[in-house]
Design an enzyme around this catalytic site. Structure first.
Site, PDB file in Angstrom:
ATOM      1  CD  GLU A 198      26.412 121.030   4.702  1.00 49.70           C
ATOM      2  OE1 GLU A 198      27.435 121.738   4.829  1.00 49.70           O
ATOM      3  OE2 GLU A 198      26.179 120.034   5.423  1.00 49.70           O
ATOM      4  CG  ASP A 236      29.091 115.476   5.266  1.00 48.93           C
ATOM      5  OD1 ASP A 236      30.256 115.864   5.194  1.00 48.93           O
ATOM      6  OD2 ASP A 236      28.132 116.252   5.468  1.00 48.93           O
TER       7      ASP A 236
HETATM    8  N1  ADE Z   1      32.378 119.424   8.708  1.00 44.18           N
HETATM    9  C1  ADE Z   1      31.949 118.198   8.989  1.00 44.18           C
HETATM   10  N2  ADE Z   1      30.761 117.970   8.424  1.00 44.18           N
HETATM   11  C2  ADE Z   1      30.429 119.095   7.751  1.00 44.18           C
HETATM   12  C3  ADE Z   1      29.337 119.480   6.958  1.00 44.18           C
HETATM   13  N3  ADE Z   1      28.299 118.676   6.723  1.00 44.18           N
HETATM   14  N4  ADE Z   1      29.346 120.723   6.429  1.00 44.18           N
HETATM   15  C4  ADE Z   1      30.363 121.552   6.656  1.00 44.18           C
HETATM   16  N5  ADE Z   1      31.410 121.230   7.384  1.00 44.18           N
HETATM   17  C5  ADE Z   1      31.455 120.016   7.932  1.00 44.18           C
HETATM   18 ZN    ZN Z   2      31.359 117.623   4.560  1.00 44.43          ZN
END
Ligand code: ADE
Ligand code: ZN
Length: 324
Positions: free
Chosen positions: A193, A271
């Site tokens: 990410e 998400d």
């Molecule tokens: N917890 C909640 N959303 C998240 C994200 N986008 N990346 C990592 N941990 C998370």
């Molecule tokens: Zn996530």
């Protein structure tokens, strides 16, 4: 998009907390929030990156204290998801934030699993629970969490790993994932990410996880893309999240279609929908528009959501038949 049957594989229950409910739970539990009105809270939803977002997200978690809170939160999300054509939702949930506030694990998981059972009766949606550890904490903390949820083993389908990615590589949690696998859990790990492609490879090669949450940076390493395609590893991508957290600055260059064309089973997910401006359908719509996806591409995404799920084979077969 509502008519399209789909599974959601990457949604954090805590990230479905709508501003009005955050204010309501805070009032009900006698807690003060840094934001007075839901509009003030929405104004705080202008994020500079993952860690800046996580501070707001964990402040929001602070209002959830009782079994009823977790039940209502889960019920509201599942009702909304069913209304968007979601047949199956695999929901991540991180108990450690609530244990910090002395909320017993039985109240947390009891409220969630009650709502899952009720939603199945109400709308037919299949909800499944994935317990997620925080990677900014230690691996010992994650192993302790596994011990704590042992009495809930039959209600928890899998385990994951989330929170601040940079500086917290998957390998830090190799024993956590090995222990989880030993206890029969399915496994998923946030990787790629904000972290590099190397973290995705590590999640696969060191932690041997079943699925990757995000995987956005995979295209930085062509040999990794080949590995993902060869092993048919599902990526649970979250376009509006990546846009709002400045992982990407323009969905027209979002790597989803390139990964699909390379044979990687990618899926579209929300998400933390209440924070990022859209539930699963809004995410499908955003990438369809930005990448000019065809109807066949969209159906492939929905098929991938079922084949990449941790559902029993009969449930997946039924869902795929519905897609034609
Ligand atoms: N917890 C909640 N959303 C998240 C994200 N986008 N990346 C990592 N941990 C998370
Ligand atoms: Zn996530």
């Amino acid at each position: 998009m509502t008519a399209l049957p789909k599974a959601e594989l990457h949604v954090h229950l805590e990230g479905t907390l709508e501003p009005e409910d955050m204010a309501r739970f805070a009032r009900r539990n006698g807690l003060a929030l840094p934001w007075v009105t839901p509009d003030e809270l929405r104004a705080a939803y202008s994020f500079t990156g993952l860690e800046n977002f996580l501070a707001v997200y964990f402040a929001g978690c602070g209002v959830l204290r009782t079994r009823a809170d977790f039940r209502e939160l889960t019920a509201a999300y599942l009702r909304r998801a069913a209304g968007q054509g979601v047949r199956r939702a695999e929901m991540l949930f991180g108990p450690q934030a609530f244990l910090d506030h002395d909320v017993p694990i039985d109240d947390q998981l009891g409220g969630i699993t009650d709502a899952i059972a009720e939603a199945r009766e109400e709308t037919g949606i299949e909800g499944a629970l994935l317990v997620s550890a925080h990677r900014h904490r230690t691996e010992a903390d994650a192993l302790e969490l596994l011990d704590l949820i042992r009495p809930w083993r039959s209600h928890v389908l899998g385990v994951g790993l989330g929170s601040a990615e940079r500086g917290n590589p998957p390998a830090k949690f190799a024993r956590y994932f090995a222990a989880a696998r030993g206890q029969g859990y399915r496994t998923t790990c946030h990787a790629g990410e904000e972290g590099p492609a190397a973290y995705i490879r590590e999640a696969l090669e060191v932690c041997d996880v079943d699925r990757i949450d995000h995987g956005y940076t995979a295209t930085d390493d062509p040999s990794l893309v080949s590995l993902l395609a060869d092993r048919q590893v599902t990526l649970t991508m979250c376009p509006l999240s990546n846009l709002r957290l400045r992982v990407t600055d323009d969905l027209r260059t979002y790597p989803l279609k390139r990964l699909m064309d390379a044979g990687v089973p990618v899926t579209v997910n929300s998400d933390d929908p209440s924070y990022f401006g859209g539930y699963v359908n809004e995410n499908y719509e955003a990438v369809t528009e930005a990448l000019q996806l065809s109807d066949a591409d969209v159906i492939t995404l929905a098929r991938n959501s079922f084949t990449g799920s941790f559902a029993p084979a009969e449930e997946t077969a039924k869902a795929l038949a519905e897609l034609g």
